[in-house]
Write an enzyme that holds these catalytic residues in place. Structure first.
Site, mmCIF file in Angstrom:
data_model
loop_
_atom_site.group_PDB
_atom_site.id
_atom_site.type_symbol
_atom_site.label_atom_id
_atom_site.label_comp_id
_atom_site.label_asym_id
_atom_site.label_seq_id
_atom_site.Cartn_x
_atom_site.Cartn_y
_atom_site.Cartn_z
ATOM 1 N N HIS B 277 -0.691 5.157 4.100
ATOM 2 C CA HIS B 277 0.017 6.259 4.349
ATOM 3 C C HIS B 277 -0.468 7.563 3.448
ATOM 4 O O HIS B 277 0.170 8.356 2.949
ATOM 5 C CB HIS B 277 1.484 6.255 4.092
ATOM 6 N N ASP B 337 4.172 0.101 1.758
ATOM 7 C CA ASP B 337 4.313 -0.541 3.083
ATOM 8 C C ASP B 337 3.120 -0.190 4.000
ATOM 9 O O ASP B 337 2.465 0.661 3.749
ATOM 10 C CB ASP B 337 5.610 -0.036 3.539
ATOM 11 N N GLU B 338 3.340 -0.965 5.118
ATOM 12 C CA GLU B 338 2.190 -1.183 6.211
ATOM 13 C C GLU B 338 0.593 -0.770 5.836
ATOM 14 O O GLU B 338 0.339 0.317 6.327
ATOM 15 C CB GLU B 338 2.599 0.084 7.040
ATOM 16 N N VAL B 339 0.297 -1.502 5.113
ATOM 17 C CA VAL B 339 -1.281 -1.364 4.648
ATOM 18 C C VAL B 339 -2.078 -2.023 5.709
ATOM 19 O O VAL B 339 -1.958 -3.127 6.113
ATOM 20 C CB VAL B 339 -1.649 -1.913 3.319
ATOM 21 N N GLU B 390 7.368 -5.223 1.389
ATOM 22 C CA GLU B 390 5.966 -5.987 1.392
ATOM 23 C C GLU B 390 5.281 -6.274 0.015
ATOM 24 O O GLU B 390 4.661 -7.295 -0.042
ATOM 25 C CB GLU B 390 4.916 -5.126 2.211
#
Lengths: 541, 541
Positions: B277, B337-339, B390
């Site tokens: 992000h 998050d969300e890598v 995460e």
């Protein structure tokens, strides 16, 4: 409405010689990016040649040849409005001593060609909204038969103007020839489930004009409240409104809505839905509603309008006589949807009446009996009527000019086939119930609807005169209505105005993103389509 | 936080003798209807005895015994704010010569009991927000250890006041003892996907205080834009914001948000999410992001923060040193998050580094490698950190005081079990992603969530310190954020403040309907729950 001006090959050949391109913008990409016409005109050419507009010199004027002049206040107001849209707060106009440059656009001449410009008239279903716009130095010319087409052209002109890197307003050399695909392009707002302050209604009329909508379907009363102040029956709002002073529309409020709409080429069609959806009517008018029974005694609750009493019809005759004079439009929407039979069934007098009339136990016959008499009452006021589809479905005898509104999502195409097959004009709202919200870009779903995709003859398809985006009021009021409606309703606007072939969602996304920022800049809190920003963000809360 | 003051039988017995009732309001139904506490206090008694409040005589004052006085500007501001909420525009205070009547309430005495009232402090996770409120003639008394509890009690006091038929403000004889069930009650706003003007943020802090929320989780930057102006790295916003002047938060904007929040007992926890992000960070900081490869050549696009360069960590050390001084709260949210691993996988240098480190092809090890170093950097600034789940899931070694935020809807209970089982404190946001909208009353779904319903020991449950309602920014900006958030977030507010036993949706509906009208009256465009109206409708657009 259905002739499509396709580009003639000859015209195309000539144009290529002059460096024009059709159907899309050419020129410096940067500047072209700023332009975003919505809804897309039927036919346009634009070139890379750009002219500058100076707020100190630019004017919108009546063309010499025009049948309209400074006495046409509708146009004078529109000139001011679009001048302000283009130049913002820079209202001061100085007659500059300096001569305009060749690269300037100094005026937009508005040329009304018909003998009667209709300055003081009202738009109607038959109104010609077409216009032709030519932008070239030193003057742009907007040509329309009457003021209604001129209003549409002014909106388009204002959308053509863009700021260059220096903040200077520019406009490219352009020729546009435009007209709507459908004649009836409406927005339904519901002022009964929640009261909508005048301010909210006016703001949305503004937004409608920015999207070339031309009908405000005012679902003004319903079960929860009766905000319309009737001169003949003031008890209706005194006892049926949420509050008799703060949550009502006075006669002058209604006049203001109608006039504000007229100035923008928008018809106001009020809906007074009966015999169902009338709980709020019963507060003010004794014996209007059917008393429901629990066994052999009245339960204290009430159902639809009582169809077995003469007094109901006498009331309706007086009431709609008033409505027919208050609202100038040729049409009144009479509703007729979702009649619940359970109360009628419970009432022994109604059952007896059914027997007398030989209706058996088919209460839709009783419903039709009521509606038939109501339609005759309204027809006597010389008004045309619109009805929800159930009225047609139940076999009521309708006047030839009745407009049937198809709202049920299931079997929508079959319904369109049936209604037009029976020779009635129809408008479509089923796919455009904007009160239903969901996560993501639901505007695309509205955009992809093709109203004429149902099986039918050309004659049948010509009977589909348009559609409406409906924002029912269960979950919206002054706090959230405007951003919920815009720009989702803009998708419907383009579907109803532009050519059938305009279906590219990705191109629409780019234009609509800019169009919504334009609405925001003009003070309408239209919500974002997706991640991004506007040069001028919303200044309200 | 978890001791629940149940009504002691003795106390109940005494009270019944005095005509009190517990847990619900009694008295004249009409007036009781006007009262609607939200969130519901832990313990309250109210009687039918009503006192009147005159704007000419009523005052909010410091109790003589209070450790706070007129020098406590936080309280002075709060007194003014709540006086205005109660009396509206009637700001003129006249020392009336007439004596107050016995039936008047002439003052609310605010009594801060701790030696340090914390007037100039900041709220924290450990803050005691409890208060006791007693309303009786001639004075009401609000007692709290410090200003933070007093703020909550002032809100409750203002909610107890209602207008009678003459428009006179009344308040019933009442005793309240209140405290929050959970210590962390947050709202996440995202100012990267759309820029949120300061005005919007401040209005929502106001609304948060009306709902006793106490954490503003400011998701300030993300892929689309970097509006935070960094003093150390001004290039970040100069090149990463939507616009370097109009779409940024200046140091003084940030200060204002923090101070405005502090005055309302709200912590500001900024989130600077890395290594994913971070697209917008890459515009200003050379080599910060991983170059992605297409085959053997760089593709020109970039991935997460480059974890193999020392320069990345040097940048982060300097950057978070600044953040740790700008934001006074003890916690910073570090994201995590969300890598997306695809870019790292494509990059030959990263692959080589993986090999050297012995990570094999497990890129979550590389992610943890980065996060571990980042956490150590931030720990060195003496700040605590919050992370998305995460980071825990990937087995990163966390400080004991880390707060893990559970956001994934699937296996939410399992995750709570795991996180608390490992001894970490946690907050829940998974069921409260308010950016997901749907038709109807979705607030009920948020309301019905029981955060402690997962299987676990008492010790584990104590580790759940609260939750957050998250309004991600894909589809919201200044035009629609506030009505979309309120009163839907109010459902979360009550779940996190009130006793576990407060679960009656139908009673909640009645109170929340009035609470949202109260917010509207105070200028917050909170959307309607359903059909109906407010006495004072929204005055904006």
């Amino acid at each position: 409405m259905y002739f499509l001006l396709k580009f003639a090959p000859l015209f195309l050949a000539v144009s290529v010689c002059h460096g024009w391109l059709f159907g899309d913008f050419v020129g410096k990409q940067k500047e072209v990016d700023e332009i975003s016409l919505w809804p897309l005109p039927q036919k346009f050419q634009s070139s890379a040649v750009a002219f500058k507009l100076s707020p100190a010199r630019f004017l919108i004027v009546h063309a010499k040849e025009s049948s309209a002049g400074p006495g046409c206040s509708l146009l004078e107001n529109a000139f001011r409005r679009y001048f302000e849209y283009v130049f913002g707060e820079l209202k001061k106009h100085e007659k500059s001593r300096k001569k305009a440059f060749d690269s300037d656009l100094v005026e937009l001449k508005v040329w009304i060609t018909a003998a009667d410009p209709e300055c003081d008239g009202y738009p109607s279903l038959q109104t010609d909204e077409s216009y032709e716009l030519s932008v070239d130095s030193p003057s742009a010319v907007l040509k329309a038969a009457n003021v209604w087409g001129a209003l549409r052209g002014l909106e388009t002109f204002s959308q053509l103007v863009y700021e260059d890197d220096y903040g200077v307003n520019n406009i490219n050399k352009t020729v546009i020839s435009d007209f709507p695909r459908f004649a009836h392009r409406g927005i339904l707002l519901d002022s009964s489930r929640h009261f909508l302050p005048l301010k909210v209604i006016l703001a949305n009329l503004e937004a409608m004009a920015m999207n070339k909508f031309n009908v405000f379907h005012w679902h003004i009363v319903d079960d929860p409240s009766f905000p319309y102040i009737s001169r003949t029956f003031p008890e209706l709002s005194q006892k049926g409104a949420y509050h008799p002073f703060t949550h009502v529309y006075t006669p002058s409020d209604v006049k203001m809505v109608i006039e504000f709409a007229r100035m923008r080429g928008i018809r106001v069609i009020p809906e007074f839905d009966t015999p169902g959806h009338t709980q709020s009517w019963g507060n003010g008018i004794k014996d209007l509603l059917t008393p429901c029974y629990s066994g052999s005694t009245p339960s204290g609750t009430f159902g639809p309008v009582n169809p077995i009493l003469n007094s109901s019809y006498e009331f309706m005759a007086q009431f709609f006589k008033e409505i027919s004079t208050v609202f100038p439009d040729a049409y009144i929407h009479l509703g007729g949807d979702e009649v619940d039979f359970s109360c009628w069934k419970s009432n022994p007098d109604v059952r007896k009446f059914m027997e007398q009339q030989g209706f058996g136990t088919d209460y839709s016959k009783l419903e039709s009996f009521y509606i038939q008499r109501l339609l005759d009452i309204v027809a006597a006021t010389k008004k045309g009527y619109m009805v929800w589809q159930e009225v047609f479905d139940n076999g009521v005898k309708l006047k030839d000019d009745t407009v049937v509104e198809v709202w049920m999502g299931n079997k929508m195409e079959e319904e369109l086939q049936n209604v037009t097959g029976a020779g009635f004009t129809t408008i479509l709202s089923a796919p455009w119930y904007l009160d239903y919200i969901s996560y993501g870009q639901d505007w695309q779903r509205y955009y992809k609807v093709e109203p004429l995709s149902f099986p039918g003859t050309d004659a049948q398809k010509k009977l589909v005169i348009g559609g409406e985006a409906c924002l029912w009021g269960e979950y919206v009021d002054a706090t959230n209505l405007t951003p919920r409606l815009w720009p989702r309703a803009s998708a419907v606007a383009e579907r109803l105005w532009s050519d059938k072939s305009v279906t590219d969602v990705s191109k629409a996304y780019d234009r609509l993103t800019k169009h919504r920022c334009r609405m925001v800049k003009r003070g309408i809190p239209a919500e974002p389509l997706f991640v991004g920003h506007c040069r001028h963000e919303y200044n309200g809360l």
